[in-house]
Design an enzyme around this catalytic site. Sequence first.
Site, PDB file in Angstrom:
ATOM      1  N   HIS A   1       0.847  -1.204   0.000  1.00  0.00           N
ATOM      2  CA  HIS A   1       0.000   0.000   0.000  1.00  0.00           C
ATOM      3  C   HIS A   1       0.873   1.241   0.000  1.00  0.00           C
ATOM      4  O   HIS A   1       1.909   1.299   0.651  1.00  0.00           O
ATOM      5  CB  HIS A   1      -0.941   0.020   1.215  1.00  0.00           C
ATOM      6  CG  HIS A   1      -0.268  -0.285   2.516  1.00  0.00           C
ATOM      7  ND1 HIS A   1       0.023  -1.578   2.923  1.00  0.00           N
ATOM      8  CD2 HIS A   1       0.180   0.528   3.498  1.00  0.00           C
ATOM      9  CE1 HIS A   1       0.620  -1.531   4.101  1.00  0.00           C
ATOM     10  NE2 HIS A   1       0.743  -0.278   4.476  1.00  0.00           N
TER      11      HIS A   1
ATOM     12  N   HIS B   1       1.075   5.052   1.039  1.00  0.00           N
ATOM     13  CA  HIS B   1       0.478   6.083   1.897  1.00  0.00           C
ATOM     14  C   HIS B   1       0.558   7.436   1.182  1.00  0.00           C
ATOM     15  O   HIS B   1       1.603   7.792   0.631  1.00  0.00           O
ATOM     16  CB  HIS B   1       1.271   6.230   3.202  1.00  0.00           C
ATOM     17  CG  HIS B   1       1.200   5.051   4.120  1.00  0.00           C
ATOM     18  ND1 HIS B   1       0.356   4.996   5.207  1.00  0.00           N
ATOM     19  CD2 HIS B   1       1.884   3.883   4.137  1.00  0.00           C
ATOM     20  CE1 HIS B   1       0.524   3.852   5.845  1.00  0.00           C
ATOM     21  NE2 HIS B   1       1.453   3.163   5.230  1.00  0.00           N
TER      22      HIS B   1
HETATM   23  P1  5GP Z   1       1.805   0.077   7.305  1.00  0.00           P
HETATM   24  O1  5GP Z   1       2.352   0.312   8.668  1.00  0.00           O
HETATM   25  O2  5GP Z   1       1.607  -1.398   7.007  1.00  0.00           O
HETATM   26  O3  5GP Z   1       2.557   0.812   6.221  1.00  0.00           O
HETATM   27  O4  5GP Z   1       0.373   0.773   7.318  1.00  0.00           O
HETATM   28  C1  5GP Z   1      -0.824   0.118   7.530  1.00  0.00           C
HETATM   29  C2  5GP Z   1      -1.865   1.196   7.631  1.00  0.00           C
HETATM   30  O5  5GP Z   1      -3.135   0.612   7.486  1.00  0.00           O
HETATM   31  C3  5GP Z   1      -1.867   1.935   8.976  1.00  0.00           C
HETATM   32  O6  5GP Z   1      -1.636   3.319   8.754  1.00  0.00           O
HETATM   33  C4  5GP Z   1      -3.239   1.646   9.547  1.00  0.00           C
HETATM   34  O7  5GP Z   1      -3.800   2.752  10.209  1.00  0.00           O
HETATM   35  C5  5GP Z   1      -4.045   1.255   8.331  1.00  0.00           C
HETATM   36  N1  5GP Z   1      -5.094   0.297   8.577  1.00  0.00           N
HETATM   37  C6  5GP Z   1      -4.948  -0.905   9.212  1.00  0.00           C
HETATM   38  N2  5GP Z   1      -6.121  -1.567   9.253  1.00  0.00           N
HETATM   39  C7  5GP Z   1      -7.022  -0.760   8.618  1.00  0.00           C
HETATM   40  C8  5GP Z   1      -8.421  -0.912   8.339  1.00  0.00           C
HETATM   41  O8  5GP Z   1      -9.071  -1.900   8.676  1.00  0.00           O
HETATM   42  N3  5GP Z   1      -9.024   0.106   7.668  1.00  0.00           N
HETATM   43  C9  5GP Z   1      -8.335   1.218   7.271  1.00  0.00           C
HETATM   44  N4  5GP Z   1      -9.035   2.164   6.624  1.00  0.00           N
HETATM   45  N5  5GP Z   1      -7.023   1.389   7.527  1.00  0.00           N
HETATM   46  C10 5GP Z   1      -6.374   0.402   8.185  1.00  0.00           C
END
Ligand code: 5GP
Length: 138
Positions: free
Chosen positions: A99, A101
């Site tokens: 993903h 950001h």
């Molecule tokens: P990572 O740390 O893997 O780069 O980011 C994962 C992101 O996904 C985090 O910023 C977290 O807030 C978001 N996230 C995790 N679970 C969910 C969810 O169920 N719904 C949404 N909208 N965001 C999520």
Amino acid sequence: MADCIFCKIAQGAIPSVKVYEDDLVYAFLDISPINKGHVLVIPKEHHESSSTVPEAVAGRLFHVGSRIGIALKRKFDWDGFNLHLADGTAAGQVVMHVHLHVVPRGVDDQFHWNWRQLKYDDGEMAAIADGIKEKFVF
Ligand code: 5GP
Ligand code: ZN
């Protein structure tokens, strides 16, 4: 992938607040934003790592992410945005579906990345660049 939360979001099996969707990518609001309007852009197809995402999909991910950043600036007067992708647990990846950001940024938003700046020893830069070139596969 069956037990992947972001696959379920892209398929509509888990609710999300969508901001964009096309044949290749899906974009929605991050549930715990760095700043309000923080968006995640994901490929619809499951990939854990950015390294397996086909070039056309990766291109769409970046294209959509940067345009969402522009939309955030135009509508909400943000001063800029960060595009951030964590690849691997060591890099901070928590959800193992790749993903991008899109983090809206303001000059006074009080968020700091803690970006450190190390120094190279003599000859080290060339050696590291050679090592990357040796293992690079397009
Ligand atoms: P990572 O740390 O893997 O780069 O980011 C994962 C992101 O996904 C985090 O910023 C977290 O807030 C978001 N996230 C995790 N679970 C969910 C969810 O169920 N719904 C949404 N909208 N965001 C999520
Ligand atoms: Zn997935």
